[in-house]
Structures are given as structure tokens and as C-alpha cells.
Motif scaffolding. Structure first.
Motif, mmCIF file in Angstrom:
data_model
loop_
_atom_site.group_PDB
_atom_site.id
_atom_site.type_symbol
_atom_site.label_atom_id
_atom_site.label_comp_id
_atom_site.label_asym_id
_atom_site.label_seq_id
_atom_site.Cartn_x
_atom_site.Cartn_y
_atom_site.Cartn_z
ATOM 1 N N CYS A 407 -47.630 49.351 84.710
ATOM 2 C CA CYS A 407 -47.812 47.955 85.092
ATOM 3 C C CYS A 407 -48.184 47.213 83.821
ATOM 4 O O CYS A 407 -49.316 47.317 83.330
ATOM 5 C CB CYS A 407 -48.907 47.820 86.141
ATOM 6 N N VAL A 408 -47.214 46.495 83.263
ATOM 7 C CA VAL A 408 -47.365 45.889 81.938
ATOM 8 C C VAL A 408 -48.403 44.774 81.990
ATOM 9 O O VAL A 408 -48.348 43.911 82.882
ATOM 10 C CB VAL A 408 -46.013 45.343 81.438
ATOM 11 N N PRO A 409 -49.364 44.753 81.068
ATOM 12 C CA PRO A 409 -50.409 43.720 81.103
ATOM 13 C C PRO A 409 -49.854 42.334 80.788
ATOM 14 O O PRO A 409 -48.850 42.194 80.100
ATOM 15 C CB PRO A 409 -51.392 44.190 80.021
ATOM 16 N N SER A 410 -50.517 41.324 81.325
ATOM 17 C CA SER A 410 -50.132 39.941 81.060
ATOM 18 C C SER A 410 -50.711 39.504 79.719
ATOM 19 O O SER A 410 -51.924 39.544 79.515
ATOM 20 C CB SER A 410 -50.653 39.038 82.178
ATOM 21 N N PHE A 411 -49.835 39.074 78.808
ATOM 22 C CA PHE A 411 -50.314 38.680 77.486
ATOM 23 C C PHE A 411 -51.173 37.424 77.560
ATOM 24 O O PHE A 411 -52.156 37.289 76.830
ATOM 25 C CB PHE A 411 -49.124 38.453 76.549
ATOM 26 N N SER A 412 -50.837 36.493 78.450
ATOM 27 C CA SER A 412 -51.609 35.258 78.543
ATOM 28 C C SER A 412 -53.024 35.505 79.061
ATOM 29 O O SER A 412 -53.933 34.737 78.766
ATOM 30 C CB SER A 412 -50.890 34.257 79.447
ATOM 31 N N LYS A 413 -53.228 36.576 79.825
ATOM 32 C CA LYS A 413 -54.547 36.889 80.374
ATOM 33 C C LYS A 413 -55.334 37.853 79.503
ATOM 34 O O LYS A 413 -56.557 37.742 79.381
ATOM 35 C CB LYS A 413 -54.409 37.487 81.777
ATOM 36 N N THR A 414 -54.644 38.820 78.899
ATOM 37 C CA THR A 414 -55.352 39.890 78.185
ATOM 38 C C THR A 414 -55.046 39.951 76.702
ATOM 39 O O THR A 414 -55.704 40.683 75.968
ATOM 40 C CB THR A 414 -54.998 41.257 78.801
ATOM 41 N N GLN A 415 -54.036 39.224 76.242
ATOM 42 C CA GLN A 415 -53.590 39.276 74.842
ATOM 43 C C GLN A 415 -53.338 40.722 74.389
ATOM 44 O O GLN A 415 -53.750 41.150 73.313
ATOM 45 C CB GLN A 415 -54.614 38.621 73.904
ATOM 46 N N SER A 416 -52.669 41.477 75.258
ATOM 47 C CA SER A 416 -52.383 42.871 74.947
ATOM 48 C C SER A 416 -50.982 43.244 75.403
ATOM 49 O O SER A 416 -50.361 42.537 76.212
ATOM 50 C CB SER A 416 -53.417 43.799 75.618
ATOM 51 N N VAL A 417 -50.474 44.355 74.865
ATOM 52 C CA VAL A 417 -49.150 44.867 75.191
ATOM 53 C C VAL A 417 -49.265 46.358 75.492
ATOM 54 O O VAL A 417 -50.272 46.993 75.183
ATOM 55 C CB VAL A 417 -48.150 44.640 74.039
ATOM 56 N N ALA A 418 -48.216 46.907 76.103
ATOM 57 C CA ALA A 418 -48.143 48.348 76.365
ATOM 58 C C ALA A 418 -47.187 48.986 75.361
ATOM 59 O O ALA A 418 -46.102 48.466 75.122
ATOM 60 C CB ALA A 418 -47.666 48.613 77.784
ATOM 61 N N VAL A 419 -47.592 50.106 74.781
ATOM 62 C CA VAL A 419 -46.774 50.828 73.806
ATOM 63 C C VAL A 419 -46.533 52.237 74.339
ATOM 64 O O VAL A 419 -47.481 52.958 74.645
ATOM 65 C CB VAL A 419 -47.462 50.896 72.421
ATOM 66 N N VAL A 420 -45.259 52.616 74.430
ATOM 67 C CA VAL A 420 -44.879 53.911 74.991
ATOM 68 C C VAL A 420 -44.241 54.779 73.910
ATOM 69 O O VAL A 420 -43.357 54.324 73.171
ATOM 70 C CB VAL A 420 -43.900 53.746 76.170
ATOM 71 N N ASN A 421 -44.687 56.026 73.825
ATOM 72 C CA ASN A 421 -44.113 57.006 72.924
ATOM 73 C C ASN A 421 -42.992 57.725 73.665
ATOM 74 O O ASN A 421 -43.235 58.434 74.640
ATOM 75 C CB ASN A 421 -45.193 58.003 72.479
ATOM 76 N N LEU A 422 -41.745 57.545 73.219
ATOM 77 C CA LEU A 422 -40.609 58.156 73.900
ATOM 78 C C LEU A 422 -40.612 59.677 73.799
ATOM 79 O O LEU A 422 -39.991 60.352 74.617
ATOM 80 C CB LEU A 422 -39.297 57.608 73.330
ATOM 81 N N ASN A 423 -41.297 60.226 72.817
ATOM 82 C CA ASN A 423 -41.329 61.674 72.649
ATOM 83 C C ASN A 423 -42.261 62.327 73.672
ATOM 84 O O ASN A 423 -41.901 63.320 74.312
ATOM 85 C CB ASN A 423 -41.766 62.022 71.224
#
Length: 435
Positions: A407-423
Motif C-alpha cells: 500500500c504505497v504511502p501518500s507523498f502529500s501526507k507523509t513525504q515518503s515513497v516505497a522502494v522495492v528490491n527486485l532481487n
């Protein structure tokens, strides 16, 4: 920007698999029964395989028209949930006629009065027994093991879902390839988090010393919708004439075009529309029109894609949407968490089971594009409720699958992003909040 350095990124294999979500023929004079017909047809084939795998030939798969009293069997059909609290056209007419209106509600689930019905192409039957009707939603295809009672109701002993089909095995990668998921920029309020957005840009382009992006591990940015605004505009009275586009929306689009063009000079960008973005309202939402981003579209690394969006990267199947499908599910069930709703759609093998009952979609005649026939390795959605990152590893009821739910965080609310390692399929939050 001046002073930024060029950065080489990892070479990866990528393929857009969203052709099924592109609409070429916009016809709205057709009925929606076709989409239910093909949803049941496609899912029933998969469910028969799952039934055989779980119960073998112990129980007969019976069509509803041939049900016999006290015979234990398995039935397959589409769930229809009869809800008294659900809005209807008749209630809207009564409101317009200034009769007693229904009080506004954000949830239409009532465990006591809701009735669950299963229907196939021949008949429908009411369900009862070992089931929680508050967790079910209209449009779900399922099989049920049980017994037909004398009163004409089917007593359910166990439900079985297809659980999104088979999943291909993954081979380890030689590098830790990273993908960034960003949602809810809400650019009409850009002044509230402009410094955080600038910090994110510096991190994305590798201009922060010591950041993990210096070796080019981040290869793609997925923008999951609601870039212009994250909530609906205030509705004005019908006595006033309203412009088709507000000045704030036009200004926000122009500013976003400049931002995206700078990002696209450094990284591949996939831009999905959201429910409050200036594009079509019905699912699947089509890509933004290229005229909205005249500067960004000049770069081959900038891609406007559909919502839902599916692609393959390094043989990892990734599927997701901006989140309106989860909100629709949560309105007619007692599911209160977006992660539970996301998990439910994966178990039900359908991106948006409430289409077209309570969520608008195109009237398809020969298919249902939202059926999940292959289990993804990464399944994401924009988080509309609290805006925080929520993630877990889903393995299915048999533990034979491995899907990273986000569940991707809202940037306008949290100023954050989700980063996924494909490996490793690990998911972490990176915050750019400035106190």
C-alpha cells in the motif's frame, strides 16, 4: 538542474503487459451483463482445477439448476450481495423530490440485514452457514462446498477461491535492482511539501552523498496516480455554472510537466492516472493525454500508462492500481484496512470485483480485463485511508506463492515513497520529510 551529475543506471529487461487495459472502442450503449458472463466463464475454468486439486473427485461440481436437497456438492458462481443500506436510483429520486432522504453513509455493510446470493447462468441461491457475509462483496467468483437445505438455502461448509492462479519461480539477480513507487503528489498543494519534493529529486538523481542511488541501483519510478490532487474538489451548488477545469488544476499540470521532464532526464518514469486526475473516470483509466505534458513527452524515458498497470521487469510480474478499487470494496464490506482489501482482491483473483456494480467501468462485450490469471510477484495500490506505507509478504493459503503486497504511502501526507528490491522483494520506506 545545474550542478547535477549524470549517473549510469543498471540495464534491465522491461515489458509493458497492460495491453488488456487499453480501450480502443468507446461504446456505452451496451449492457454490463457481458462482463459478468465472461468473468464467471474465465474464473470457473480455473476454479475447477483448484477444486480437483483440493478435493479430487470426492464431491460433484453441481450447477445451481440441478441442486438436490441434502446432497453435499460443490457449486461455482458469482456472489451478489443484497444490501439495504446501499444507495439506489429510487432513493436519489426521492431526495430530488424533497422527500425523506437517507442519511449520508461512508459504509453500506450491515452484517445482520445483508444477504449473500450465489448465481450462475441458470439460477441463483441464497447462502448461509460457515461464512462471514461482511467480508464478501458483489462480483466475487468463488466455489462453495456445502449442502442444499429443505428451505431452499445452500448451507456453506467451506469457500474456495482461485487465489490468482499459478506463479512463476524467480531466479536470483546479480544486482539489487530497485524500483520506487510514489503516490499522491497532490500538486495543487505543492507549497506544503515543495522542499521535500526537491530533496526527493536530489536523491532520485543521485546528488546526495552516501545515498544508495550512487551506483544506479534505482532503475524505474512508478507514479501510482493522484498527482494533481488527492481528494475531490468541493462541490458547488447546481445553481452556479462551474468551469470544466479549475485554474489550480491547470497550474498544477504545468508545474508537474516541468518536474517530470527533469526526473525523466535521469530515470525511466511510468505515470498512472488516479481517481482525481484529469482523465477518464471509468476503469480501466486510460493514459494521460500527451498534450498535458508537452515537455516530458519529448523524452523517451517518460511513459503515460493505464490504471490498472501491469508490467514485467527482470522476469518479475508487477501489477497494481491507484486504489479506487480498494475503496469500493471497503465501502460495502466491514474491511477497514487497505492491506486487507488488497489481500482480498488477490485471493478473489480479481482486481476490482465491485465493477460495474458500485465502481464505474467500461461495458466490455467479450472479456473481463480485471481477472487475475497469473499471480504477480509484486502487487501494489495507492493508500487512500491513512497514507502510510503498509507492506507484507503474501504466500496464499497453501504457502506456495510469494507476493510482495504494497500500500504505497501518500507523498502529500507523509513525504515518503516505497522502494522495492527486485532481487529479494524486500520493501522499505524512504522519508523526505523536513521538520
Amino acid at each position: 538542474m545545474p550542478g547535477e551529475k549524470s549517473m549510469s543506471r543498471l540495464e534491465i529487461k522491461y515489458s509493458n503487459k497492460s495491453k488488456n487495459f487499453r480501450v480502443s472502442n468507446f461504446e456505452f450503449d451496451k449492457q454490463f451483463n457481458h462482463i459478468y458472463k465472461y468473468r464467471l466463464k474465465d474464473s470457473a475454468e480455473f476454479l475447477r482445477e483448484a477444486i480437483k486439486k483440493k478435493w479430487g473427485s470426492k464431491y460433484k461440481i453441481q450447477i445451481l439448476n440441478d441442486l438436490k436437497d441434502h446432497e453435499r456438492c460443490v457449486i461455482i458462481g458469482t456472489v451478489f450481495k443484497k444490501q439495504e443500506l446501499k444507495p439506489s436510483v429510487l432513493k436519489e429520486i426521492s431526495e430530488q423530490s424533497q422527500l425523506n432522504p437517507q442519511p449520508p453513509r461512508s459504509n453500506f455493510c450491515d452484517k445482520e440485514s445483508d444477504v449473500v446470493i450465489l448465481e450462475d447462468e441458470s439460477q441463483r441461491v441464497q447462502l448461509e452457514g460457515n461464512m462471514d457475509n461482511s467480508k464478501l462483496t458483489t462480483g466475487v467468483i468463488c466455489s462453495a462446498l456445502g449442502v442444499m437445505k429443505t428451505g431452499g438455502k445452500f448451507f456453506v461448509e467451506e469457500f474456495l477461491y482461485f487465489e490468482s492462479g499459478p506463479q512463476r519461480s524467480l531466479k536470483p539477480l546479480s544486482n539489487n535492482t530497485l524500483v520506487v513507487f510514489l503516490y499522491g503528489l497532490d500538486h495543487v498543494l505543492i507549497n506544503d511539501h515543495s522542499l521535500s519534493l526537491e530533496l526527493f529529486q536530489q536523491w532520485l538523481t543521485g546528488n546526495i552523498q552516501g545515498a544508495s542511488t550512487e551506483d544506479g541501483q534505482i532503475v524505474r519510478l512508478i507514479i501510482c496516480g493522484n498527482v494533481v490532487r488527492s481528494e475531490n474538489e468541493h462541490k458547488v451548488s447546481s445553481l452556479f455554472v462551474r468551469k470544466t477545469e479549475s485554474p489550480t488544476t491547470v497550474t498544477a499540470i504545468k508545474a508537474l510537466d516541468k518536474v517530470f521532464s527533469m526526473w525523466a532526464e535521469s530515470i525511466e518514469i511510468d505515470l498512472m492516472p488516479g481517481i482525481y486526475d484529469p482523465t477518464n473516470f471509468m476503469l480501466p483509466q486510460q493514459p494521460f493525454h500527451h498534450c498535458l505534458f508537452p515537455e516530458s513527452r519529448k523524452l523517451s524515458s517518460f511513459h503515460c500508462v493505464t490504471n490498472p498497470y501491469q508490467f514485467e521487469m527482470e522476469d518479475r510480474l508487477v501489477l497494481g492500481c491507484s486504489g479506487q478499487n480498494l475503496q469500493s470494496v471497503m465501502k460495502i464490506t466491514n474491511i477497514e484496512d487497505t492491506m486487507d482489501a488488497l489481500k482480498g482482491t488477490l485471493e478473489w483473483s480479481h482486481l476490482s470485483p465491485t465493477c460495474p456494480d458500485s465502481l464505474a467501468c467500461f461495458p466490455y462485450l467479450d472479456k473481463d480485463p480485471f481477472v487475475i490469471k497469473e499471480c504477480p510477484h509484486i502487487y501494489f495500490a495507492g493508500n487512500h485511508t491513512d497514507g502510510e506505507l503498509k507492506t507484507e509478504m503474501w504466500t496464499g493459503n497453501n504457502g506456495d506463492k510469494k507476493t510482495r503486497l504494497i500500500c504505497v504511502p501518500s507523498f502529500s501526507k507523509t513525504q515518503s515513497v516505497a522502494v522495492v528490491n527486485l532481487n529479494t522483494l524486500d520493501c522499505t520506506k524512504v522519508s523526505f520529510k523536513i521538520e
